[in-house]
Write an enzyme that holds these catalytic residues in place. Structure first.
Site, PDB file in Angstrom:
ATOM      1  N   ARG A   1      -6.456  -6.845  -1.170  1.00  0.00           N
ATOM      2  CA  ARG A   1      -6.846  -8.210  -0.959  1.00  0.00           C
ATOM      3  C   ARG A   1      -8.353  -8.474  -0.887  1.00  0.00           C
ATOM      4  NH1 ARG A   1      -2.022  -7.349   1.297  1.00  0.00           N
ATOM      5  NH2 ARG A   1      -0.482  -8.852   1.767  1.00  0.00           N
TER       6      ARG A   1
ATOM      7  N   ASP B   1       7.016  -0.714   6.401  1.00  0.00           N
ATOM      8  CA  ASP B   1       6.828   0.441   5.397  1.00  0.00           C
ATOM      9  C   ASP B   1       7.263   1.674   6.119  1.00  0.00           C
ATOM     10  OD1 ASP B   1       6.297  -1.149   3.342  1.00  0.00           O
ATOM     11  OD2 ASP B   1       4.329  -1.151   3.804  1.00  0.00           O
TER      12      ASP B   1
HETATM   13  C1  S3P Z   1       2.751  -5.664   1.487  1.00  0.00           C
HETATM   14  C2  S3P Z   1       3.798  -6.196   2.037  1.00  0.00           C
HETATM   15  C3  S3P Z   1       5.250  -5.435   2.238  1.00  0.00           C
HETATM   16  C4  S3P Z   1       5.011  -4.009   2.097  1.00  0.00           C
HETATM   17  C5  S3P Z   1       3.869  -3.425   1.193  1.00  0.00           C
HETATM   18  C6  S3P Z   1       2.561  -4.106   1.470  1.00  0.00           C
HETATM   19  C7  S3P Z   1       1.458  -6.430   1.458  1.00  0.00           C
HETATM   20  O1  S3P Z   1       6.093  -5.744   1.043  1.00  0.00           O
HETATM   21  O2  S3P Z   1       6.170  -3.416   2.277  1.00  0.00           O
HETATM   22  O3  S3P Z   1       3.860  -2.282   1.167  1.00  0.00           O
HETATM   23  O4  S3P Z   1       0.469  -5.829   1.306  1.00  0.00           O
HETATM   24  O5  S3P Z   1       1.436  -7.392   1.444  1.00  0.00           O
HETATM   25  P1  S3P Z   1       7.128  -7.297   1.147  1.00  0.00           P
HETATM   26  O6  S3P Z   1       6.160  -8.304   1.067  1.00  0.00           O
HETATM   27  O7  S3P Z   1       7.949  -6.997  -0.008  1.00  0.00           O
HETATM   28  O8  S3P Z   1       7.959  -7.109   2.154  1.00  0.00           O
END
Ligand code: S3P
Length: 437
Positions: free
Chosen positions: A26, A314
């Site tokens: 981000r 995660d």
């Molecule tokens: C993340 C959101 C999650 C997570 C990924 C990182 C993020 O995924 O599993 O490792 O940085 O927004 P999802 O939005 O598919 O749940």
């Protein structure tokens, strides 16, 4: 590469884990479209974030790497990115693909996003659908990558209720919402990581988050900022479990991000009997940070409350290892999303645990794991970083050596994992080549 992990006596120590992957992605994206210089410290130099960095450079953002984890980003302004010369290869990173998809809707050119074999299989309709409702035009291969985002369309804000708990989808909509006419709002059924909302606010964006709804007026410019990236709790989770399962001792992990939308793993492990102290809580700019003191603990089985899922999404691979090392029968439910991560994590973990002598019953949205003692054996990582690191932790406390195949992906999120584990006494050999002899 593969890992050969031999049983070892882990020792006490103090360590720090690399920067948070979600926050690093981000910081790159928002820094690139800010109107001036941003400095990012604590940046994760893992392969996933490097893919985002390369994509933004390919679109004209100037990003200089100072010290190993410090970036200087010369933002090009909200609509200042340029059409890339070729496709943008995002490697293994779902976050890069889904968030960039949102950001690119607002740019005045078309770009095509591709990735590795795992990413090319991951579902993208979940971002295409809301972004199309905002007016974006995105081509896909029947809901899968490659994605071609035809920027240059005029976007209108939407009010969207997320059908799946996903911070990536929420973030893609908010990033596109920066370029939309009118207000964009997203309603979450379950709390997901809120790093995008925090960083947007930190970079001057007016936004309200209340009762699971995020509301943001469109047309606001992102201001440059100095962003500190804390250690990644998702990476710390492997060290936490290794320390818990050690015969005796205490490990301190310094400077870990404690965003409450991410701390489900600590709460679940504590319910299982884990001694984890959160010390020296502080705020590091936009995110809460603390040091974790973890003492070896006997774990007991629980039924993991599905309410924790979105706050520990995660960490389920490593929680499967915790369950296998706990006394009793642990039940996971409501974790169907794990089937569309970097691998099908329910099936990858069930298969690997069985290879190590653990009884597992798998069902469509969960599994039950019978605690026991890991035998040695050979386990497939399915090219998934978190599966590989989870089984490395199991290997450290197994009865005999554990080989984990295809561990290259560990570098996507945790470069230096094997070295760091060795620093607390783990016996991990990293060998090149696809198969052990
Ligand atoms: C993340 C959101 C999650 C997570 C990924 C990182 C993020 O995924 O599993 O490792 O940085 O927004 P999802 O939005 O598919 O749940």
């Amino acid at each position: 590469m593969h890992y050969l992990v031999k049983p070892a006596v882990l020792r006490s120590g103090a360590i720090a884990v690399p920067g948070d992957k979600s926050i690093s992605h981000r910081a790159l994206m928002l820094g690139a479209v800010a109107d001036g210089q941003s400095v990012v410290s604590g940046f994760l130099r893992g392969e996933d974030c490097k893919a985002t960095l390369a994509a933004l450079r390919a679109m004209g953002a100037q990003i200089d790497i100072g010290e190993p984890t410090t970036l200087h980003i010369s933002g090009v302004g909200m609509r200042g990115l340029r059409r890339p010369a070729g496709t943008l290869d995002l490697g293994n990173s779902g976050t890069a693909m889904r968030l960039l998809c949102g950001l690119l809707c607002g740019q005045p050119f078309a770009a095509t996003l591709v990735g590795d074999a795992s990413l090319m299989r991951r579902p993208m309709r979940r971002v295409i659908e809301p972004l199309s409702r905002m007016g974006a035009r995105i081509d896909s291969n029947d809901g899968l990558p490659p994605l071609t985002v035809h920027g240059g369309e005029s976007l209108a804000g939407i009010h969207y209720s997320l059908p799946v708990a996903s911070a990536q989808v929420k973030s893609a909509i908010l990033l596109a919402g920066l370029y939309a006419d009118g207000e964009t709002s997203v309603l979450e059924a379950a709390p997901t990581r809120d790093h995008t909302e925090r960083m947007l606010q930190f970079m001057g964006i007016e936004l309200q988050a209340e009762g699971g709804r995020i509301r943001m007026p469109g047309g606001q410019p992102v201001r440059p900022a100095d962003i500190y990236v804390p250690g990644d709790l998702s990476s710390a989770a492997f060290v936490i479990l290794a320390a818990l399962l050690a015969a005796d001792g205490e490990v301190v992990i310094n400077g870990v991000g404690m965003n409450p939308t991410r701390t489900g793993v600590i709460e679940i492990l504590r319910q299982m009997g884990a001694a984890i102290e959160i010390e020296n809580c502080r705020s590091a700019g936009l995110e809460p940070v603390a040091d974790l003191r973890v003492r070896s603990s006997a774990l007991s089985a629980i039924d993991v409350d599905p309410a924790f899922v979105s706050r520990a999404i995660d960490e389920f691979p490593v929680l499967f290892i915790a369950a296998a090392a706990a006394r009793g029968h642990t039940r996971f439910t409501g974790i169907g999303e794990l089937r569309v991560k970097e691998s099908d994590r329910i099936s990858a973990m069930a298969e690997g645990l069985r290879q190590l002598g653990i009884k597992v019953q798998e069902f469509s949205d969960g599994a039950s794991v019978q605690g026991g003692r890991f035998t040695g054996g050979v386990v497939e990582s399915h090219g998934d970083h978190r599966v590989a690191m989870s089984f490395a932790v199991a290997g450290a406390v197994a009865k005999a050596p554990v080989t984990i195949l295809d561990t290259d992906a560990v570098d996507t999120s945790f470069p230096g994992f094997a070295e760091l584990m060795r620093s607390i006494g783990a016996d991990i050999h990293v060998s090149p080549g696809p198969q052990p002899s």
